[in-house]
Design a protein around this motif. Structure first.
Motif, PDB file in Angstrom:
ATOM      1  N   LEU A   1       0.626  -1.414  -0.040  1.00  0.00           N
ATOM      2  CA  LEU A   1      -0.055   0.076   0.114  1.00  0.00           C
ATOM      3  C   LEU A   1       0.801   1.111   0.038  1.00  0.00           C
ATOM      4  O   LEU A   1       0.670   2.222  -0.685  1.00  0.00           O
ATOM      5  CB  LEU A   1      -0.916   0.143   1.158  1.00  0.00           C
ATOM      6  CG  LEU A   1      -2.110  -0.796   1.110  1.00  0.00           C
ATOM      7  CD1 LEU A   1      -2.898  -0.723   2.514  1.00  0.00           C
ATOM      8  CD2 LEU A   1      -3.127  -0.297  -0.062  1.00  0.00           C
ATOM      9  N   PHE A   2       2.050   1.379   0.834  1.00  0.00           N
ATOM     10  CA  PHE A   2       3.081   2.301   0.828  1.00  0.00           C
ATOM     11  C   PHE A   2       3.558   2.592  -0.387  1.00  0.00           C
ATOM     12  O   PHE A   2       3.397   3.752  -0.998  1.00  0.00           O
ATOM     13  CB  PHE A   2       3.855   2.055   2.025  1.00  0.00           C
ATOM     14  CG  PHE A   2       4.847   3.013   2.161  1.00  0.00           C
ATOM     15  CD1 PHE A   2       4.356   4.245   3.021  1.00  0.00           C
ATOM     16  CD2 PHE A   2       6.228   3.246   1.622  1.00  0.00           C
ATOM     17  CE1 PHE A   2       5.454   5.268   3.269  1.00  0.00           C
ATOM     18  CE2 PHE A   2       6.841   4.223   1.729  1.00  0.00           C
ATOM     19  CZ  PHE A   2       6.827   5.256   2.749  1.00  0.00           C
ATOM     20  N   LEU A   3       3.858   1.860  -1.171  1.00  0.00           N
ATOM     21  CA  LEU A   3       4.452   1.745  -2.422  1.00  0.00           C
ATOM     22  C   LEU A   3       3.449   2.175  -3.356  1.00  0.00           C
ATOM     23  O   LEU A   3       3.662   3.379  -4.245  1.00  0.00           O
ATOM     24  CB  LEU A   3       4.763   0.437  -2.988  1.00  0.00           C
ATOM     25  CG  LEU A   3       5.519   0.526  -4.367  1.00  0.00           C
ATOM     26  CD1 LEU A   3       6.561   1.255  -4.509  1.00  0.00           C
ATOM     27  CD2 LEU A   3       5.687  -1.208  -4.688  1.00  0.00           C
ATOM     28  N   LEU A   4       2.216   1.737  -3.363  1.00  0.00           N
ATOM     29  CA  LEU A   4       1.089   2.369  -4.165  1.00  0.00           C
ATOM     30  C   LEU A   4       0.885   3.758  -4.131  1.00  0.00           C
ATOM     31  O   LEU A   4       1.019   4.627  -4.869  1.00  0.00           O
ATOM     32  CB  LEU A   4      -0.243   1.615  -3.823  1.00  0.00           C
ATOM     33  CG  LEU A   4      -1.325   2.193  -4.441  1.00  0.00           C
ATOM     34  CD1 LEU A   4      -1.447   2.360  -5.890  1.00  0.00           C
ATOM     35  CD2 LEU A   4      -2.559   1.296  -4.028  1.00  0.00           C
ATOM     36  N   PHE A   5       1.065   4.269  -2.833  1.00  0.00           N
ATOM     37  CA  PHE A   5       0.569   5.523  -2.636  1.00  0.00           C
ATOM     38  C   PHE A   5       1.806   6.651  -3.098  1.00  0.00           C
ATOM     39  O   PHE A   5       1.606   8.034  -3.322  1.00  0.00           O
ATOM     40  CB  PHE A   5       0.051   6.177  -1.308  1.00  0.00           C
ATOM     41  CG  PHE A   5      -1.255   5.293  -0.996  1.00  0.00           C
ATOM     42  CD1 PHE A   5      -2.283   5.606  -1.980  1.00  0.00           C
ATOM     43  CD2 PHE A   5      -1.559   4.400  -0.114  1.00  0.00           C
ATOM     44  CE1 PHE A   5      -3.567   5.132  -1.646  1.00  0.00           C
ATOM     45  CE2 PHE A   5      -2.707   3.718  -0.184  1.00  0.00           C
ATOM     46  CZ  PHE A   5      -3.912   4.073  -0.793  1.00  0.00           C
ATOM     47  N   GLN A   6       2.912   6.065  -3.093  1.00  0.00           N
ATOM     48  CA  GLN A   6       4.110   6.870  -3.208  1.00  0.00           C
ATOM     49  C   GLN A   6       4.230   6.974  -4.795  1.00  0.00           C
ATOM     50  O   GLN A   6       4.633   8.161  -5.168  1.00  0.00           O
ATOM     51  CB  GLN A   6       5.532   6.170  -2.685  1.00  0.00           C
ATOM     52  CG  GLN A   6       5.593   6.072  -1.214  1.00  0.00           C
ATOM     53  CD  GLN A   6       6.140   7.551  -0.705  1.00  0.00           C
ATOM     54  OE1 GLN A   6       6.940   7.908  -1.214  1.00  0.00           O
ATOM     55  NE2 GLN A   6       5.623   8.002   0.260  1.00  0.00           N
ATOM     56  N   ALA A   7       3.969   5.861  -5.436  1.00  0.00           N
ATOM     57  CA  ALA A   7       3.907   5.712  -6.857  1.00  0.00           C
ATOM     58  C   ALA A   7       2.747   6.816  -7.371  1.00  0.00           C
ATOM     59  O   ALA A   7       3.175   7.606  -8.411  1.00  0.00           O
ATOM     60  CB  ALA A   7       3.478   4.241  -7.351  1.00  0.00           C
ATOM     61  N   ILE A   8       1.653   7.065  -6.717  1.00  0.00           N
ATOM     62  CA  ILE A   8       0.726   7.890  -7.163  1.00  0.00           C
ATOM     63  C   ILE A   8       0.992   9.319  -7.463  1.00  0.00           C
ATOM     64  O   ILE A   8       0.904  10.084  -8.225  1.00  0.00           O
ATOM     65  CB  ILE A   8      -0.627   7.587  -6.451  1.00  0.00           C
ATOM     66  CG1 ILE A   8      -1.399   6.511  -6.759  1.00  0.00           C
ATOM     67  CG2 ILE A   8      -1.659   8.786  -6.349  1.00  0.00           C
ATOM     68  CD1 ILE A   8      -2.646   6.129  -5.698  1.00  0.00           C
TER      69      ILE A   8
END
Length: 704
Positions: A291-298
């Motif tokens: 999840l952390f990676l997802l929101f960083q990527a966004i």
């Protein structure tokens, strides 16, 4: 496009049915509802080897023709009712080659309905790797149907499957599986004679399901009930006897056609990975890391394309003002339509990244593990294990997620799931979060790679999920849900994501966002422009005189005069009057009358907030400064204090309001359709609005 041949895909969940549907139809597909019910109906078109076009219908996944949910009831209705618009000429049964015994149960049932059948033996590569050797020709011969081994994910043998569809017989040639009439001889014959049913197995299924079949006239349903009583028909006993007979038939077939390599039992790779990914500690740690990676990527990956889109619209706006003659039409086009469009299109990169990640997690089989891990937590807050699917789906959109709650048999568990699903932050809230976070959270990195804006975005999503659990627990105490539901789920094996499938999903979701949300946003932007550009005529005339007076002309430059006049005209427009009327009730939250207008327009769809801000600040702005929405909002000043309107406290207060408020008419409509009552959507509207108001009040007062 109607198609020369109607083909229905049917199969167990996790057999690759949807993947095969995408491979056969490509972009030539659409999603609607089956007539009269809110069950997804995916249809598409496929060009066949003989030049004809086949209409392909993707039926809901089911383990059996005996339904446990509305979705599964639809399957038998479509197959049994020849007048149903989706009734197929040919059935394509998608079976998992690595789990053939369980998959063939559904095949034997649909085969006995005597509709022409082809078996697509999917995942044949995985079966081979597992040491399963299937004699496809012998299996085809024993069943009396074409059996095509395929790998839908890789596209193997798809052309051969299309050929089989093109040259399939128009009459059913499959061998009988069991002696259906022996299960309830007198009853089946009488239903056939009186209800005019031509197939014995259809008659038996009518005896089991007649109360829930919408196409059956009430008089016929009542007559079937009388026949059941006449023959002392016991549905569950007959169903058990049928299942045993079917598995005896399947065992005989598989004994002659399938060979397993005699190897010492050892864990396969999926089980080894599961020991880590579903671990009670490491499993959740890995999930939150993803999840952390997802929101960083966004934030990190979308920054460049978003800047390009913003620059394009700033250039278009400036060019339009320079090229087009000044007047009402130009103002409407630039400040209404273009401003509204910029509020939609600028978020395409972030929407695409969100759905790419979700698609990869689903395609690899990881999302199924997340639902499995969350089961125990769900039960503690009064939800069914099956509630995980709607809640995770809520990250994309509450509407289909609420519809997916139909798989929850327990009524109270289902109601609680429906009531809390809109609290999960959907993709419609993403543009609001990212816009406000980019205004007040610095674009800084901790330790060189952790983006602060990404952390803030993840915080909003975690907050929404925690609140959904808290509200579910409160509702559990109020509704007193004591009935036990059950959660049965098959974990698919891990696979590499199919990139063309992910690309197709991204395309569909972005298209839906642009065209569905976009239509609403642009329409409201135009209406808003009119309301923000015009006001009571007498008041507008007074303002014109005021700014033409000698006193104002002498003390202000032409640019300052235009800016002051624009600001006061907006304040005295119809939109301004309305905003001022509600301002006293929202001022404690840190909101001014302009934000108030956006809160009201957002009830059409939350994404409208961005378009509203773009329109309001375009009308308020002088033509010499055509900046992006973000820049306009960053420059906005509070006339009373001289401070920026969007401070840290105001931005987070506003985000919390949007996180919890029920600002989506589509969601309210779908809750009404699912519950068949206005009671539940009205309760949902009231509790979510109250929760949003008081949470926002608390956040603003803590942060200011």
């Amino acid at each position: 496009m109607n198609g020369d041949l109607k083909v229905a895909l049917i199969g167990n969940p996790n057999t690759g049915k949807s993947t095969l549907f995408n491979v056969l139809t490509g972009l030539n597909q659409k999603v609607g509802n089956f007539p009269g019910v809110t069950v997804d109906k995916k249809t598409g078109f496929c060009k066949l080897a003989d030049g004809r076009t086949a209409q392909v219908i993707d039926l809901p996944g089911t383990y059996s023709l005996y339904p446990k949910s509305k979705d599964e009831t639809i399957v038998f209705e479509v197959l049994a009712d020849k007048n149903n618009p989706s009734h197929p000429d040919l059935l394509l049964v998608v079976a998992d080659a690595s789990n053939l015994k369980r998959n063939l149960l559904l095949y034997t049932q649909v085969a006995d309905l005597k509709i022409p059948v082809i078996i697509a033996l999917n995942m044949i590569d995985l079966a081979s790797k597992a040491g399963t050797d299937i004699n496809v020709d012998e299996l085809s011969s024993r069943l009396g149907v074409q059996v095509i081994p395929i790998c839908a994910r890789k596209g193997d043998n798809i052309e051969k499957l299309k050929e089989a569809i093109a040259y399939a017989p128009s009459t059913a040639l499959q061998a009988d599986t069991i002696e259906v009439e022996a299960l309830a001889p007198g009853l089946i014959r009488k239903i056939q004679d009186e209800i005019l049913v031509d197939k014995p197995y259809t008659a038996l299924q009518l005896a089991h399901q007649h109360e829930n079949l919408r196409y059956l006239p009430p008089a016929q349903s009542e007559r079937i009930e009388e026949i059941e009583q006449e023959f002392s028909f016991h549905s569950s006993k007959v169903q058990a006897a049928e299942t045993i007979a079917r598995y005896n038939f399947i065992n005989d077939i598989l004994f002659d056609t399938v060979k397993f390599k005699q190897e010492a039992e050892k864990e396969n790779l999926s089980n080894k990975i599961d020991k880590i990914l579903t671990h009670k500690i490491w499993g959740f740690t890995i999930f939150f890391a993803i999840l952390f990676l997802l929101f960083q990527a966004i934030f990190a990956w979308s920054e460049y394309p978003m800047t390009l889109i913003e620059s394009l619209f700033t250039w278009l706006t400036n060019t339009a003002h320079e090229v087009l003659p000044s007047g009402v039409f130009t103002d409407l086009l630039v400040d209404g339509v273009l401003a509204g469009l910029s509020g939609v299109l600028v978020f395409i990169p972030q929407i695409a990244i969100l759905f790419a990640f979700i698609s990869i997690l689903e395609d690899t089989g990881y999302m199924a593990r997340v639902t499995f891990m969350m089961d125990k937590i769900m039960r503690k807050v009064g939800l069914n294990g099956k509630s995980v699917v709607p809640l995770i789906g809520g990250l994309a959109c509450a509407v289909p997620s609420i519809m997916s709650a139909r798989t929850i048999e327990n009524w109270k568990d289902r109601i609680i799931t429906i009531m809390v699903t809109p609290l999960v932050s959907c993709s419609a809230r993403l543009p609001i979060y990212t816009l406000l976070i980019s205004l007040v959270v610095p674009d800084q990195k901790i330790w060189g790679f952790i983006n602060m804006q990404g952390v803030a975005l993840m915080g909003m999503y975690v907050l929404s999920m925690v609140m959904a659990f808290v509200v579910a627990w409160v509702m559990k105490l109020i509704i007193h849900s004591k009935d036990k539901g059950y959660f049965i789920m098959e974990l698919p094996v891990y696979r590499m994501p199919r990139w063309d499938n992910i690309g197709l999903t991204m395309y569909e979701k972005v298209k839906a966002f642009v065209f569905e949300a976009g239509k609403i946003i642009v329409a409201i932007s135009i209406v808003l422009w009119v309301l923000a550009s015009y006001g009571p005529p007498e008041k507008q005339r007074e303002l014109e005189k005021k700014y033409q007076s000698a006193e104002y002309v002498a003390n202000y430059s032409p640019e300052e005069l235009e800016r002051l006049k624009s600001s006061e005209k907006l304040e005295n427009s119809y939109a301004g009057i309305f905003g001022k009327a509600i301002e006293p009730s929202i001022k404690p939250l840190g909101f001014d009358w302009k934000i108030g207008i956006s809160l009201i327009t957002s009830f059409a769809a939350r994404e409208v907030f961005v378009g509203t801000m773009a329109t309001i600040y375009s009308v308020d702005n002088d033509e010499a400064h055509m900046d992006s929405v973000r820049e306009k909002m960053a420059q906005a000043k509070n006339p009373e204090t001289g401070e920026p309107v969007f401070t840290f406290a105001v931005a987070f207060s506003l985000m919390v309001f949007y996180a919890f408020a029920m600002q989506c008419m589509s969601t309210l409509a779908i809750v009404y359709r699912e519950t068949k009552s206005w009671k539940w959507p009205l309760i949902q509207l009231v509790y979510m609005t109250a929760l949003a108001y008081f949470a926002s009040l608390l956040v603003y007062n803590l942060l200011k």
